[in-house]
Scaffold this motif. Structure first.
Motif, PDB file in Angstrom:
ATOM      1  N   GLN A  54       9.619  -8.700   7.020  1.00 11.05           N
ATOM      2  CA  GLN A  54       8.326  -9.175   7.501  1.00 11.05           C
ATOM      3  C   GLN A  54       7.912 -10.458   6.783  1.00 11.05           C
ATOM      4  N   ALA A  55       8.856 -11.395   6.696  1.00  9.05           N
ATOM      5  CA  ALA A  55       8.617 -12.664   6.003  1.00  9.05           C
ATOM      6  C   ALA A  55       7.908 -13.631   6.953  1.00  9.05           C
ATOM      7  N   VAL A  56       6.598 -13.823   6.735  1.00  5.74           N
ATOM      8  CA  VAL A  56       5.766 -14.638   7.618  1.00  5.74           C
ATOM      9  C   VAL A  56       5.793 -16.092   7.165  1.00  5.74           C
ATOM     10  N   ARG A  57       6.033 -16.982   8.108  1.00  2.61           N
ATOM     11  CA  ARG A  57       5.997 -18.416   7.849  1.00  2.61           C
ATOM     12  C   ARG A  57       5.064 -19.052   8.885  1.00  2.61           C
ATOM     13  N   PRO A  89     -13.156   0.030  -2.676  1.00  2.02           N
ATOM     14  CA  PRO A  89     -11.874  -0.692  -2.763  1.00  2.02           C
ATOM     15  C   PRO A  89     -11.819  -1.845  -1.777  1.00  2.02           C
ATOM     16  N   ALA A  90     -11.419  -3.000  -2.254  1.00  2.00           N
ATOM     17  CA  ALA A  90     -11.461  -4.210  -1.430  1.00  2.00           C
ATOM     18  C   ALA A  90     -10.097  -4.674  -0.953  1.00  2.00           C
ATOM     19  N   LEU A  91      -9.020  -4.311  -1.645  1.00  2.68           N
ATOM     20  CA  LEU A  91      -7.695  -4.845  -1.318  1.00  2.68           C
ATOM     21  C   LEU A  91      -6.753  -3.727  -0.859  1.00  2.68           C
ATOM     22  N   PRO A  92      -6.037  -3.924   0.245  1.00  2.00           N
ATOM     23  CA  PRO A  92      -5.004  -2.964   0.668  1.00  2.00           C
ATOM     24  C   PRO A  92      -3.727  -3.188  -0.147  1.00  2.00           C
ATOM     25  N   LEU A  93      -3.607  -2.535  -1.282  1.00  2.00           N
ATOM     26  CA  LEU A  93      -2.549  -2.842  -2.242  1.00  2.00           C
ATOM     27  C   LEU A  93      -1.157  -2.638  -1.656  1.00  2.00           C
ATOM     28  N   VAL A  94      -0.956  -1.553  -0.907  1.00  2.00           N
ATOM     29  CA  VAL A  94       0.380  -1.262  -0.366  1.00  2.00           C
ATOM     30  C   VAL A  94       0.824  -2.382   0.570  1.00  2.00           C
ATOM     31  N   ARG A  95      -0.066  -2.846   1.412  1.00  2.00           N
ATOM     32  CA  ARG A  95       0.281  -3.921   2.340  1.00  2.00           C
ATOM     33  C   ARG A  95       0.529  -5.231   1.591  1.00  2.00           C
ATOM     34  N   LEU A  96      -0.292  -5.503   0.611  1.00  2.00           N
ATOM     35  CA  LEU A  96      -0.133  -6.755  -0.128  1.00  2.00           C
ATOM     36  C   LEU A  96       1.191  -6.800  -0.880  1.00  2.00           C
ATOM     37  N   ARG A  97       1.640  -5.660  -1.399  1.00  2.00           N
ATOM     38  CA  ARG A  97       2.912  -5.635  -2.125  1.00  2.00           C
ATOM     39  C   ARG A  97       4.088  -5.930  -1.208  1.00  2.00           C
ATOM     40  N   ALA A  98       3.948  -5.607   0.074  1.00  2.00           N
ATOM     41  CA  ALA A  98       5.053  -5.818   1.016  1.00  2.00           C
ATOM     42  C   ALA A  98       5.054  -7.211   1.634  1.00  2.00           C
ATOM     43  N   LEU A  99       4.024  -8.022   1.340  1.00  2.00           N
ATOM     44  CA  LEU A  99       3.904  -9.321   1.999  1.00  2.00           C
ATOM     45  C   LEU A  99       4.955 -10.309   1.498  1.00  2.00           C
TER      46      LEU A  99
END
Length: 743
Positions: free
Chosen positions: A383-386, A446-456
């Motif tokens: 899921q590498a977004v450019r 909680p303000a940040l979706p940590l699991v999603r952010l780690r996968a970004l």
């Protein structure tokens, strides 16, 4: 010669009659059902299959070579009691004489009630992998030696072997009520194709073959069901390895767990081409629809045998994304504006490979925003977004979660009441010093979706004519964001804000349970009152803010970020005004006290302009210490030191005001400035909610008492000098001054 021709004709006729007679005798006096056991054994020996022929076998020899099977099943010899194929009826026939010319002329091919049950076991071996392989001899068994043969020269190919492949001519193909079941024990997945029906017209090479295929598809992970129908005209050329699907149309319905009880209607149309010789494929005239979504385009692929690459174009007509996702059973997160995502359209070029896809030359519209640029996934698996996009405007606040905003409002309600009560009591300058606030000003949601952010995996660049973020209208905004392996960095965020400018950098580390955040910010010439108003706060001061800050914090909520805030900052406020507060009035009261006069009027409700306000801040766990506050007011200099408690948005300052060169009369005669007061630092104490600003400041009565002693000492010294001159010793003068100071 004539007689010879007649004789030859009779011979041919006799041979034909003989062949017909032989076919009649074979088909009427030879019954293949008598040889079922031999057929089964032959299947075991040659194909490693267990063939169960429960029904009758029908056949014909001439002029049609025909076969008809009823109620048969096939299993692997490894699992003879578990057939992988069941068949109710198979019927086909071939003309004999065209076979001699390498032409396959067949009547209708009929397949009824076919069921295929395929399985891949836990070792990854499929139940079909032994099909067609001869039975291997048992261990220790010996085989009869074969006579040694002399090598012979390779046979020369016959002329018809070099010619084109056998021509096909089949009246039709009809498959009725077929079913395919596949299970994979390695991952527990199951796939089903049932109710499969296929009907075609005449099958002839180079000619359009109309067909219709219907089936029901299903899988268990997740539970999904699809009803499909595919129609079109098939055209193929085996010599050129070229296959075309003309006027193809796929339509159906999709339902399942992921759709949350909803049903999606889909269709796809176009002209498809597969050229195996060139290893290219094309889909032209593409028309795609899923519920209300409508798309047009084309797609071409190359290097099919190596690393497939595809390119094309796509255009999606305007549609309501919110309704579209709701129709697929997908719920959007709560947003501040429920009318967002109602208008979306897209036109772009498409390029990619088996693990990447890129949209270039994008023309994208979302609600009131328009974008151009490139967007893609450099690695689909990761899921590498450019993205490199430019847009006219974007109100990002509309898309932010509404829940966080509501939580912040709920958290600040008690504090708001506290501030209002304090403001009411502090409306007059002679009221007691306000108390320091105690109510927490920030949300702990909680303000940040940590699991999603780690996968970004991100590399994003965005340029916007106008960006609204946190209620701030940013012009000519530039954003560069990078993220990978749980580490995100805002490499650049800059723009113009209220005729000023700003830039910022930040980093976020979410690899651990407690995120770490660092921010560097620079602001130049931005009206501070606009910043405060954007946050819903009533500004106590106006002016142009310059700020340089380097801050760090940790946590996953507003409260945690403020509680753990550390770092430093330098600020300057130019052309400022203290609103709803008049420092001159505060000084006038102090001077009137010293003059032993009463004020003739009320001077409250006025503002205090100043030329310059500057200082530095040191942040420690949410409390900012400001040891060097300086302000320049016409005729006055203000110095101060104190703390700003960001946790409760409160302040506690000691301020000194020095009267400098302004010797003009004050508006009230009671506070006329005397030269004796010039250069004296008049003390103020400021304490209370930050929103009160200068309204939270009061004259420090203890400090005023000390000033009174100093002034009395100076006056006494002047009287002594005037009356006795140098006759009074300096020691006596100092003793009298000290005595007055202690009063």
């Amino acid at each position: 010669m004539k007689a010879f021709g007649k004789i030859l004709g009779l011979v041919v006729l006799a041979l034909l009659l003989l062949a017909v007679a032989a076919g009649f005798i074979l088909t009427h006096f030879f019954n293949p059902n008598d040889y079922k056991d031999e057929i089964r054994q032959l299947a075991r020996d040659k194909a490693n299959l267990e063939l169960n022929l429960r029904g009758d076998i029908g056949w014909s020899l001439f002029p049609w070579l025909g076969l008809e099977l009823h109620d048969a099943s096939v299993a692997s010899l490894r699992t003879p009691d578990k057939p992988f194929a069941d068949l109710q009826l198979l019927g086909l026939s071939v003309r004999v004489l065209p076979l001699l010319r390498r032409e396959l002329q067949m009547s209708d091919i009929r397949v009824q009630g076919l069921t295929l049950t395929l399985n891949r076991d836990k070792t990854g071996k499929g139940s079909w992998e032994d099909i067609g392989k001869p039975v291997q001899p048992a261990a220790g068994a010996t085989t009869a030696p074969t006579p040694t043969e002399q090598p012979s020269a390779p046979a020369k190919p016959m002329a018809h072997d070099i010619a084109s492949p056998m021509k096909l001519d089949i009246d039709s193909l009809n498959i009725t009520d077929a079913r395919v079941d596949f299970s994979d024990e390695q991952n527990g997945r199951q796939y089903t194709v049932e109710g499969l029906n296929l009907n075609t017209g005449a099958i002839r090479e180079g000619s359009a073959i109309p067909f219709k295929l219907t089936a029901y598809l299903g899988t268990n992970q997740p539970v999904t069901r699809a009803k499909t129908e595919l129609t079109g005209n098939l055209r193929f050329d085996r010599a050129l390895k070229r296959y075309q699907l003309e006027d193809a149309k796929l339509a159906g319905e999709l339902s399942g767990d992921q759709l949350q009880g909803k049903t999606a209607t889909f269709s796809a149309q176009g002209q498809l081409l597969l050229d195996q010789a060139a290893q290219v494929a094309e889909w032209n005239g593409l028309k795609l629809s899923i519920n209300q979504l409508r798309a047009l385009g084309e797609l071409k692929a190359r290097n099919l045998d190596k690393d497939p690459q595809f390119s094309g174009g796509i255009s999606i007509a305007q549609f309501n994304l919110r309704e579209f996702l709701d129709g697929l059973g997908q719920k959007l997160p709560a947003m501040a504006d429920g009318n967002t995502l109602t208008r979306l359209e897209l036109a772009a070029r498409v390029d990619g490979s088996s693990n990447s896809v890129t949209l270039s030359d994008i023309h994208f519209k979302l609600d009131d925003s328009s974008f151009t640029g490139n967007l893609g996934l450099a690695d689909i698996a990761k899921q590498a977004v450019r993205a490199q996009l430019s847009g006219d405007r974007l109100d990002l606040d509309r898309y932010l979660p509404a829940k966080a905003a509501k939580a912040a409002e709920a958290t600040s309600s008690a504090r708001k009441s506290e501030v209002e009560a304090t403001a009411a009591s502090a409306s007059k300058g002679n009221s007691p010093l306000p108390n320091a606030p105690t109510q927490q000003a920030w949300s702990d949601t909680p303000a940040l979706p940590l699991v999603r952010l780690r996968a970004l995996d991100l590399d994003v660049g965005l340029n916007l004519g106008q960006l609204t973020l946190d209620k701030l209208p940013i012009d000519n905004a530039v954003l560069k964001l990078h993220g990978q392996n749980g580490q995100l960095s805002l490499d650049d965020l800059r723009g113009e804000l209220y005729d000023g400018r700003f830039n910022a950098k930040a980093s976020l580390d979410v690899r651990q349970d407690v995120p770490l955040l660092a921010v560097q910010k620079h602001i130049a010439g931005v009206p501070v009152e606009k910043l405060l108003e954007a946050q819903g706060q009533k500004p106590p001061v106006t002016g142009l803010l310059d700020l340089d800050a380097d801050l760090t914090t940790q946590g996953n909520s507003q409260k945690a970020w403020v509680d753990n805030l550390n770092g430093s900052a330098h600020f300057a406020l130019n052309k400022g005004v203290l609103l709803n507060a008049n420092l001159e009035d505060q000084l006038c009261r102090g001077i009137a006290t010293l003059n032993r006069k009463d004020l003739s009027g009320d001077h409250s409700g006025k503002d205090t302009p100043f030329n310059d306000l500057r200082g530095s801040l040191t942040f420690r766990n949410g409390v900012a210490n400001n040891p060097d506050l300086k302000a320049s007011v016409p005729g006055l200099t203000v110095k101060g030191d104190g703390d700003i408690d960001l946790r409760v948005l409160g302040m506690d300052y000691r301020v000194g005001v020095i009267i400098e060169g302004d010797k003009s009369d004050m508006p009230d005669p009671a506070c006329e400035v005397n030269k004796r007061y010039a250069g004296i630092e008049w003390p103020l104490r400021c304490r209370g909610p930050l929103e009160l600003g200068a309204r939270a400041c009061r004259l420090d009565q203890e400090g005023v008492g000390k000033i009174a002693g100093q002034l009395a000492g100076q006056r006494l010294n002047e009287k002594l000098e005037e009356k006795f001159g140098d006759k009074v010793s300096p020691d006596l003068k100092d003793a009298l001054k000290n005595l007055l100071k202690k009063k």
